[in-house]
Design a protein around this motif. Structure first.
Motif, PDB file in Angstrom:
ATOM      1  N   THR A 328       1.151  -1.073   0.105  1.00 23.78           N
ATOM      2  CA  THR A 328      -0.177  -0.279   0.172  1.00 23.78           C
ATOM      3  C   THR A 328       0.906   1.805  -0.354  1.00 23.78           C
ATOM      4  O   THR A 328       2.001   1.738   0.498  1.00 23.78           O
ATOM      5  N   GLN A 330       0.692   3.500   2.421  1.00 25.67           N
ATOM      6  CA  GLN A 330       0.969   3.878   3.581  1.00 25.67           C
ATOM      7  C   GLN A 330       2.043   3.335   3.761  1.00 25.67           C
ATOM      8  O   GLN A 330       2.902   2.062   3.822  1.00 25.67           O
ATOM      9  N   THR A 331       2.677   3.390   5.024  1.00 23.67           N
ATOM     10  CA  THR A 331       4.433   3.462   5.486  1.00 23.67           C
ATOM     11  C   THR A 331       3.753   2.244   6.422  1.00 23.67           C
ATOM     12  O   THR A 331       4.181   1.471   6.661  1.00 23.67           O
ATOM     13  N   GLU A 335      -2.276   1.867   9.395  1.00 24.57           N
ATOM     14  CA  GLU A 335      -3.230   3.501   8.371  1.00 24.57           C
ATOM     15  C   GLU A 335      -3.739   2.701   6.909  1.00 24.57           C
ATOM     16  O   GLU A 335      -4.677   2.980   6.537  1.00 24.57           O
ATOM     17  N   ALA A 336      -2.935   1.631   6.350  1.00 28.07           N
ATOM     18  CA  ALA A 336      -4.302   1.388   5.314  1.00 28.07           C
ATOM     19  C   ALA A 336      -5.228   0.745   5.976  1.00 28.07           C
ATOM     20  O   ALA A 336      -5.540   0.066   5.315  1.00 28.07           O
ATOM     21  N   TYR A 339      -7.159   3.239   5.911  1.00 26.26           N
ATOM     22  CA  TYR A 339      -7.552   3.521   5.183  1.00 26.26           C
ATOM     23  C   TYR A 339      -8.745   2.800   3.932  1.00 26.26           C
ATOM     24  O   TYR A 339      -9.903   3.599   3.429  1.00 26.26           O
TER      25      TYR A 339
END
Ligand code: MLT
Length: 383
Positions: A328, A330-331, A335-336, A339
């Motif tokens: 993704t 996102q790091t 967070e992913a 999302y």
């Protein structure tokens, strides 16, 4: 009583519970949103008729004085062990080398007792999180992560190595050469491999379905299988473990004898109803019906891959296991996770939950029902 230190070293909740808790919080805030789960990899196709018929007949027989049965053999029904030896291992092993369990996770919790207390464990990374949890909780083991294709020369000598093939979550399967290298290294470094093959029925092409296809593997490996994904037994509960007679400790004594002792002391055998059901699942017609289920899960996974591919730079897996491993933007994989939940109302599994090598990835499951997959694909297209 004092709390065992291992409990406080773990994350607050087991990955699957944490995902559920976060999804529930989101649902409470957005009660009208339909959340679709591509998270936990659970089967959704009903049991095949061969299995339900056997369950019905056997249940009735258990209600009759003449045919009622009490405790079975701790190691499992001989008929089932013979079927596993023949159908899944081409009679490379005798039924005596096969142990029937109530599922892979439960069996690993018993088998971990083979490890010297405070011994070292090396774990493929990323992979199914229960190996880390069980090693920490039940054996206070020190853990080494083997990121990517596991290089066993990076694991301590004499350590216990956990592998998963095909791998949950990445959906990839080892080649013959990769497994051969691992087996040879384990032999040289006196390591014991515990390989979980819960998804073996999904393997395509001519990739090895068992580590025992590699010469010498019987001297270093215990293989743990499960009917959960292969036959939809995630609630029926049944698994098996192969412990070859050729597997011995450094002093030449038998590992098989110790596993038998663990079974006798810690276990009263897997439920007999589930064992009867498994015999039906392995029958020729049972296997044909299961093959269709396997194909339908893989087809759903392909559909998800088509929806994901234009939107994400890298979508791996999905060929040998109904999981997609998605890189993704996102790091952080939590967070992913947020999302996907907020923007597409989808639950996916955050990669970090499968080990440090999973950071930045999410796992997407192809197990949900077809109508969920159809809706999920439409939601993905809005991303
Ligand atoms: C998964 O989602 O990784 C597994 O299916 C869950 C499990 O087998 O415990």
């Amino acid at each position: 009583m004092k709390r065992a230190p291992t409990f406080s070293q773990l994350t607050d909740a087991y990955l699957f519970q944490e995902v559920l808790d976060r999804a529930n919080i989101f649902q409470k805030k957005h009660p009208h949103v339909e959340i679709l789960s591509l998270g936990v990899g659970d089967t959704t196709e009903p049991l095949i008729p061969q299995v339900t018929e056997r369950l019905t007949t056997f249940s009735s027989a258990m209600g009759e004085r003449k045919t009622y049965r009490g405790y079975g053999p701790e190691q499992g029904l001989v008929e089932l062990r013979k079927e596993i030896a023949s159908v899944l291992y081409n009679n490379r092993y005798s039924h005596d080398e096969i142990f029937i369990s109530d599922g892979a996770k439960c069996d690993i919790s018993r088998l971990i007792q083979l490890l010297t207390y405070n011994g070292s464990v090396a774990i493929q990374d990323p992979t199914y999180p229960c190996y880390v949890e069980i090693s920490a909780l039940c054996a206070q083991a020190s853990i080494t992560y083997l990121t990517g294709i596991p290089d066993l020369s990076q694991a301590p000598r004499s350590s216990l190595i956990f592998l998963c093939n095909p791998n949950n979550p990445t959906g990839t399967a080892f080649t013959y050469e990769q497994l051969e290298t691992m087996v040879n290294t384990a032999r040289e470094r006196k390591q014991l491999i515990m390989i979980d093959v819960a998804y073996r029925s999904f393997i395509q092409d001519d990739l090895p379905r068992s580590i025992y296809e590699i010469p010498g593997a019987d001297q270093v490996a215990i293989e743990i299988g499960s009917f959960s994904k292969m036959a939809g037994f995630s609630s029926v509960r049944l698994g098996w473990t192969v412990v070859p007679h050729a597997l011995v400790y450094d002093d030449g004594s038998s590992v098989h004898e110790d596993v038998l002792r663990l079974y006798n002391s810690l276990f009263n055998g897997a439920p007999i109803l589930s064992q009867e059901a498994a015999i039906a699942a392995l029958s020729p017609n049972g296997r044909k019906a299961l093959q269709k289920q396997t194909e339908s899960y893989l087809q759903r996974t392909r559909q998800l891959r088509e929806a994901l591919t234009p939107r994400f730079p890298s979508v791996q897996g999905g060929t040998h296991c109904p999981y997609l491993w998605v890189r993704t933007e996102q790091t952080s994989s939590w967070e992913a996770f947020d999302y996907f939940l907020e923007k597409a109302h989808l639950i996916v599994m955050p990669g970090i939950g499968f080990g440090p090598g999973g950071e930045g990835f999410v796992r997407v499951s192809g197990f949900p029902r077809q109508e969920i997959i159809d809706k999920a694909c439409r939601n993905i297209e809005t991303l």
